[in-house]
Design a protein around this motif. Structure first.
Motif, PDB file in Angstrom:
ATOM      1  N   UNK A 170      35.369 -46.272  69.775  1.00  0.00           N
ATOM      2  CA  UNK A 170      34.943 -45.511  68.596  1.00  0.00           C
ATOM      3  C   UNK A 170      34.973 -44.012  68.877  1.00  0.00           C
ATOM      4  N   UNK A 171      34.924 -43.226  67.807  1.00  0.00           N
ATOM      5  CA  UNK A 171      34.875 -41.766  67.908  1.00  0.00           C
ATOM      6  C   UNK A 171      33.614 -41.273  67.213  1.00  0.00           C
ATOM      7  N   UNK A 172      33.055 -40.191  67.713  1.00  0.00           N
ATOM      8  CA  UNK A 172      31.793 -39.642  67.205  1.00  0.00           C
ATOM      9  C   UNK A 172      31.974 -38.156  66.939  1.00  0.00           C
ATOM     10  N   UNK A 173      31.421 -37.693  65.837  1.00  0.00           N
ATOM     11  CA  UNK A 173      31.499 -36.265  65.545  1.00  0.00           C
ATOM     12  C   UNK A 173      30.301 -35.568  66.188  1.00  0.00           C
ATOM     13  N   UNK A 174      30.588 -34.432  66.802  1.00  0.00           N
ATOM     14  CA  UNK A 174      29.575 -33.624  67.470  1.00  0.00           C
ATOM     15  C   UNK A 174      29.536 -32.279  66.762  1.00  0.00           C
ATOM     16  N   UNK A 175      28.360 -31.912  66.273  1.00  0.00           N
ATOM     17  CA  UNK A 175      28.195 -30.652  65.562  1.00  0.00           C
ATOM     18  C   UNK A 175      27.099 -29.855  66.266  1.00  0.00           C
ATOM     19  N   UNK A 176      27.466 -28.694  66.790  1.00  0.00           N
ATOM     20  CA  UNK A 176      26.507 -27.818  67.465  1.00  0.00           C
ATOM     21  C   UNK A 176      26.376 -26.547  66.634  1.00  0.00           C
ATOM     22  N   UNK A 177      25.178 -26.271  66.197  1.00  0.00           N
ATOM     23  CA  UNK A 177      24.902 -25.033  65.471  1.00  0.00           C
ATOM     24  C   UNK A 177      24.332 -24.038  66.486  1.00  0.00           C
ATOM     25  N   UNK A 178      24.954 -22.863  66.547  1.00  0.00           N
ATOM     26  CA  UNK A 178      24.519 -21.858  67.523  1.00  0.00           C
ATOM     27  C   UNK A 178      24.680 -20.463  66.948  1.00  0.00           C
ATOM     28  N   UNK A 179      23.953 -19.531  67.531  1.00  0.00           N
ATOM     29  CA  UNK A 179      24.139 -18.124  67.174  1.00  0.00           C
ATOM     30  C   UNK A 179      24.751 -17.432  68.391  1.00  0.00           C
ATOM     31  N   UNK A 180      25.651 -16.518  68.113  1.00  0.00           N
ATOM     32  CA  UNK A 180      26.346 -15.814  69.180  1.00  0.00           C
ATOM     33  C   UNK A 180      25.632 -14.514  69.512  1.00  0.00           C
ATOM     34  N   UNK A 181      25.537 -14.236  70.799  1.00  0.00           N
ATOM     35  CA  UNK A 181      24.962 -12.976  71.241  1.00  0.00           C
ATOM     36  C   UNK A 181      26.026 -11.952  71.598  1.00  0.00           C
ATOM     37  N   UNK A 182      27.300 -12.330  71.399  1.00  0.00           N
ATOM     38  CA  UNK A 182      28.417 -11.455  71.764  1.00  0.00           C
ATOM     39  C   UNK A 182      29.518 -11.538  70.714  1.00  0.00           C
TER      40      UNK A 182
ATOM     41  N   UNK B 144      25.862 -13.732  64.490  1.00  0.00           N
ATOM     42  CA  UNK B 144      26.209 -14.674  63.428  1.00  0.00           C
ATOM     43  C   UNK B 144      25.938 -16.096  63.909  1.00  0.00           C
ATOM     44  N   UNK B 145      25.735 -16.988  62.928  1.00  0.00           N
ATOM     45  CA  UNK B 145      25.512 -18.399  63.220  1.00  0.00           C
ATOM     46  C   UNK B 145      26.791 -19.173  62.931  1.00  0.00           C
ATOM     47  N   UNK B 146      27.106 -20.128  63.822  1.00  0.00           N
ATOM     48  CA  UNK B 146      28.339 -20.906  63.709  1.00  0.00           C
ATOM     49  C   UNK B 146      28.043 -22.397  63.829  1.00  0.00           C
ATOM     50  N   UNK B 147      28.934 -23.184  63.240  1.00  0.00           N
ATOM     51  CA  UNK B 147      28.860 -24.642  63.321  1.00  0.00           C
ATOM     52  C   UNK B 147      30.123 -25.129  64.019  1.00  0.00           C
ATOM     53  N   UNK B 148      29.976 -25.446  65.287  1.00  0.00           N
ATOM     54  CA  UNK B 148      31.084 -25.973  66.079  1.00  0.00           C
ATOM     55  C   UNK B 148      31.159 -27.475  65.828  1.00  0.00           C
ATOM     56  N   UNK B 149      32.339 -27.984  65.476  1.00  0.00           N
ATOM     57  CA  UNK B 149      32.510 -29.400  65.161  1.00  0.00           C
ATOM     58  C   UNK B 149      33.709 -29.954  65.935  1.00  0.00           C
ATOM     59  N   UNK B 150      33.450 -31.019  66.701  1.00  0.00           N
ATOM     60  CA  UNK B 150      34.523 -31.648  67.465  1.00  0.00           C
ATOM     61  C   UNK B 150      34.280 -33.148  67.491  1.00  0.00           C
ATOM     62  N   UNK B 151      35.187 -33.874  68.128  1.00  0.00           N
ATOM     63  CA  UNK B 151      35.110 -35.332  68.192  1.00  0.00           C
ATOM     64  C   UNK B 151      34.999 -35.780  69.636  1.00  0.00           C
ATOM     65  N   UNK B 152      34.142 -36.749  69.851  1.00  0.00           N
ATOM     66  CA  UNK B 152      33.981 -37.370  71.156  1.00  0.00           C
ATOM     67  C   UNK B 152      34.501 -38.792  71.039  1.00  0.00           C
ATOM     68  N   UNK B 153      35.643 -39.068  71.663  1.00  0.00           N
ATOM     69  CA  UNK B 153      36.247 -40.403  71.604  1.00  0.00           C
ATOM     70  C   UNK B 153      35.867 -41.183  72.853  1.00  0.00           C
ATOM     71  N   UNK B 154      35.464 -42.426  72.651  1.00  0.00           N
ATOM     72  CA  UNK B 154      35.054 -43.278  73.766  1.00  0.00           C
ATOM     73  C   UNK B 154      36.167 -44.309  73.987  1.00  0.00           C
ATOM     74  N   UNK B 155      36.890 -44.157  75.068  1.00  0.00           N
ATOM     75  CA  UNK B 155      38.019 -45.044  75.339  1.00  0.00           C
ATOM     76  C   UNK B 155      37.536 -46.436  75.732  1.00  0.00           C
ATOM     77  N   UNK B 156      38.321 -47.427  75.371  1.00  0.00           N
ATOM     78  CA  UNK B 156      37.970 -48.826  75.652  1.00  0.00           C
ATOM     79  C   UNK B 156      37.858 -49.088  77.153  1.00  0.00           C
ATOM     80  N   UNK B 157      38.589 -48.335  77.972  1.00  0.00           N
ATOM     81  CA  UNK B 157      38.559 -48.569  79.411  1.00  0.00           C
ATOM     82  C   UNK B 157      37.367 -47.920  80.121  1.00  0.00           C
ATOM     83  N   UNK B 158      36.559 -47.126  79.400  1.00  0.00           N
ATOM     84  CA  UNK B 158      35.376 -46.542  80.017  1.00  0.00           C
ATOM     85  C   UNK B 158      34.391 -47.650  80.396  1.00  0.00           C
TER      86      UNK B 158
END
Length: 158
Positions: free
Chosen positions: A62-74, A114-128
Motif C-alpha cells: 500500500x501507499x500512504x500520503x504524508x503531509x507535513x505542515x511547517x514554517x520556514x525560517x529561511x 511562510x507556512x508550507x504544506x509538504x505532501x509526498x507518498x510513502x510506499x510500502x513494498x511487498x518485500x519489506x
C-alpha cells in the motif's frame, strides 16, 4: 407510550448519533512525532493518511500520503527530502517517489516566515519485512540545513 411523532424525532436523533460516530472513526488524528533537528524551519503538524491508530500500521503493497505542515525560517531556492527507516539504531535509506520538495506541494522559492504544506507518498513494498521501525523524514534547504526533521514510529504489517 410513544407517538409516531416522537418515534420520528428519535429516529433522526439515532441517525445523527450513528453518523457522528462514523465520522469519528474515519478521521485520523494528527501523528505524534519528534522533532529531530529542524534548524531552518518549525514543524506545525504531521498527518499520514490513512493512519487511524498510532503507531501507524503500514500494510505491505500500500501507499500512504504524508503531509507535513511547517514554517520556514529561511529563504531557499530548493528543498530536498531524505527519508530513512531506523532499525536497531541503524538508519537505512527509504526510497520515496519524489525527493524534490518543490514538486511536493511547495511553491519555490521558499520564503522566510511562510507556512508550507509538504505532501509526498510513502510506499510500502511487498518485500519489506513485517517490523516496527522509526521513520526519519528530513526536508533540507539549499544549504543542506533541515527545514524540518521528524521521527515517527510505524509498524509494517502483512
Amino acid at each position: 407510550l410513544l407517538s409516531p411523532k416522537s418515534l420520528g424525532n428519535m429516529d433522526s436523533r439515532i441517525g445523527f448519533i450513528v453518523l457522528f460516530c462514523l465520522i469519528g472513526l474515519t478521521c485520523a488524528e494528527p501523528v505524534r512525532f519528534l522533532d529531530c533537528g529542524s534548524t531552518s524551519g518549525k514543524v506545525i503538524g504531521v498527518d499520514i493518511n490513512p493512519c487511524p491508530t498510532q503507531p501507524c500500521q503500514l500494510h505491505k503493497g500500500d501507499a500512504y500520503s504524508v503531509n507535513v505542515t511547517f514554517s520556514s525560517g529561511v529563504e531557499t531556492s530548493k528543498s530536498t527530502a531524505v527519508v530513512h527507516g531506523i532499525v536497531a539504531g541503524v538508519p537505512l535509506p527509504f526510497p520515496i517517489p519524489e525527493d524534490d520538495g518543490c514538486k511536493c506541494g511547495i511553491q519555490c522559492p521558499i520564503q522566510k516566515d511562510n507556512t508550507y504544506h509538504y505532501l509526498n507518498t510513502l510506499s510500502v513494498k511487498a518485500e519489506y519485512p513485517a517490523i516496527k521501525v522509526v521513520v526519519e523524514w528530513e526536508l533540507r534547504d539549499a544549504s543542506s540545513s533541515d527545514l524540518f526533521c521528524i521521527k515517527f514510529p510505524v509498524q509494517i504489517v502483512s
